[in-house]
Scaffold this motif. Sequence first.
Motif, mmCIF file in Angstrom:
data_model
loop_
_atom_site.group_PDB
_atom_site.id
_atom_site.type_symbol
_atom_site.label_atom_id
_atom_site.label_comp_id
_atom_site.label_asym_id
_atom_site.label_seq_id
_atom_site.Cartn_x
_atom_site.Cartn_y
_atom_site.Cartn_z
ATOM 1 N N TYR A 1 0.830 -1.204 0.000
ATOM 2 C CA TYR A 1 0.000 0.000 0.000
ATOM 3 C C TYR A 1 0.865 1.256 0.000
ATOM 4 O O TYR A 1 0.631 2.191 -0.772
ATOM 5 C CB TYR A 1 -0.928 0.007 1.209
ATOM 6 N N ARG B 1 0.559 3.730 -3.094
ATOM 7 C CA ARG B 1 -0.387 4.816 -2.848
ATOM 8 C C ARG B 1 0.228 6.041 -2.167
ATOM 9 O O ARG B 1 -0.345 7.131 -2.240
ATOM 10 C CB ARG B 1 -1.546 4.298 -1.981
ATOM 11 N N SER C 1 -7.328 0.365 8.849
ATOM 12 C CA SER C 1 -8.014 0.757 7.614
ATOM 13 C C SER C 1 -9.520 0.845 7.842
ATOM 14 O O SER C 1 -10.190 1.730 7.280
ATOM 15 C CB SER C 1 -7.697 -0.233 6.486
ATOM 16 N N LYS D 1 -11.522 9.377 -2.693
ATOM 17 C CA LYS D 1 -11.961 8.399 -3.692
ATOM 18 C C LYS D 1 -13.090 7.527 -3.171
ATOM 19 O O LYS D 1 -14.108 7.336 -3.844
ATOM 20 C CB LYS D 1 -10.767 7.527 -4.106
ATOM 21 N N ILE D 2 -12.951 7.012 -1.953
ATOM 22 C CA ILE D 2 -13.945 6.090 -1.426
ATOM 23 C C ILE D 2 -15.297 6.778 -1.198
ATOM 24 O O ILE D 2 -16.350 6.209 -1.493
ATOM 25 C CB ILE D 2 -13.449 5.403 -0.135
ATOM 26 N N ASP E 1 -9.288 -2.217 -1.745
ATOM 27 C CA ASP E 1 -10.260 -1.153 -2.019
ATOM 28 C C ASP E 1 -11.689 -1.674 -1.905
ATOM 29 O O ASP E 1 -12.572 -1.000 -1.362
ATOM 30 C CB ASP E 1 -10.029 -0.580 -3.422
ATOM 31 N N ARG F 1 -12.658 -2.173 1.780
ATOM 32 C CA ARG F 1 -12.983 -0.926 2.468
ATOM 33 C C ARG F 1 -14.306 -0.335 1.991
ATOM 34 O O ARG F 1 -15.109 0.145 2.792
ATOM 35 C CB ARG F 1 -11.848 0.089 2.274
ATOM 36 N N LEU F 2 -14.529 -0.367 0.675
ATOM 37 C CA LEU F 2 -15.775 0.178 0.136
ATOM 38 C C LEU F 2 -16.980 -0.637 0.602
ATOM 39 O O LEU F 2 -18.021 -0.066 0.981
ATOM 40 C CB LEU F 2 -15.728 0.215 -1.394
#
Length: 298
Positions: A135, A139, A219, A241-242, A284, A287-288
């Motif tokens: 990560y 990122r 996270s 973004k999320i 991702d 998390r989403l």
Amino acid sequence: MISILIPVFNYNILELVSKLHVQCKVENIAFEILCYDDRSDDILTQQQNKKIEELPCCSYVILEKNIGRSAIRNKLAKNAKYNWLLFLDADVIPKNKDFIKTYISSISEKSQVINGGILYKEKGITDSHLLRLVYGKKREALTTELRNENTYLSFLTLNFLIHKTVFKKVSFNEEIPNLRHEDTLFSYNLKQHNINVEHIENPVYHLGIESSHLFLKKSLDSVKAIDLFIKQNLLPSNYTKITKVYSGIRNSWVSKLLSLLFQKYSSKFENNLLGKKPSLFIFDLYRLSYYCHLNSKK
């Protein structure tokens, strides 16, 4: 000239402070290095860090109680005596011997905030820490060019220089829970005040690589924090973004599906993320789907 401000919690910063002290002396500038310990519970580390007091222009202060990441940074800035504030996290080390010189030479009359960037070392990283490394490299350890393309969102608070007058306008929010994303909120506040952020090539290595288990927990804490910021109108829903993705699906079947996905398959996601080949796509999605699950319960 410059106040170097380092918040500390259970981390040995003697090497970091020693290197910074040497560089400041070489540059022959007025400086101070303030290290505030947020009431660490590691007594041995505290004892080692107390050696910092032996260095001229350096101080190591143990706070009476733990006050959290935002409050300790504000306290450091308030007590700093010079106009330029260099914030560094405890678990970093400058890549180059001219780290201080590079920051000083980057200051112009128009400078307000200067961000130096971050790098990761792969040497010594075990399989149990791979997710944080993957990560971080993909990122966070971005080139100067990429960081300048997204000036505010690519801003990280573990290595930046800011003028004291700017910090008085935009300080860290002490009202938020000590979860995560205080740097995201700080960057948004800089944007709101039209503060110019310059990204330069002056990186530190991030040494404090958490285990994949701990990083996964953090996270999810980050998702909770960002959800709270949106609901309290501290951040717009399209800033990260999320939250931007979620705002586009929140009232659709997609959000419900993702919530169910988290409930049914989160353990399978975690198997990948805790393994030897963690996927950032799955990270991702993890998390989403958790974000959707959080909001499905309300």
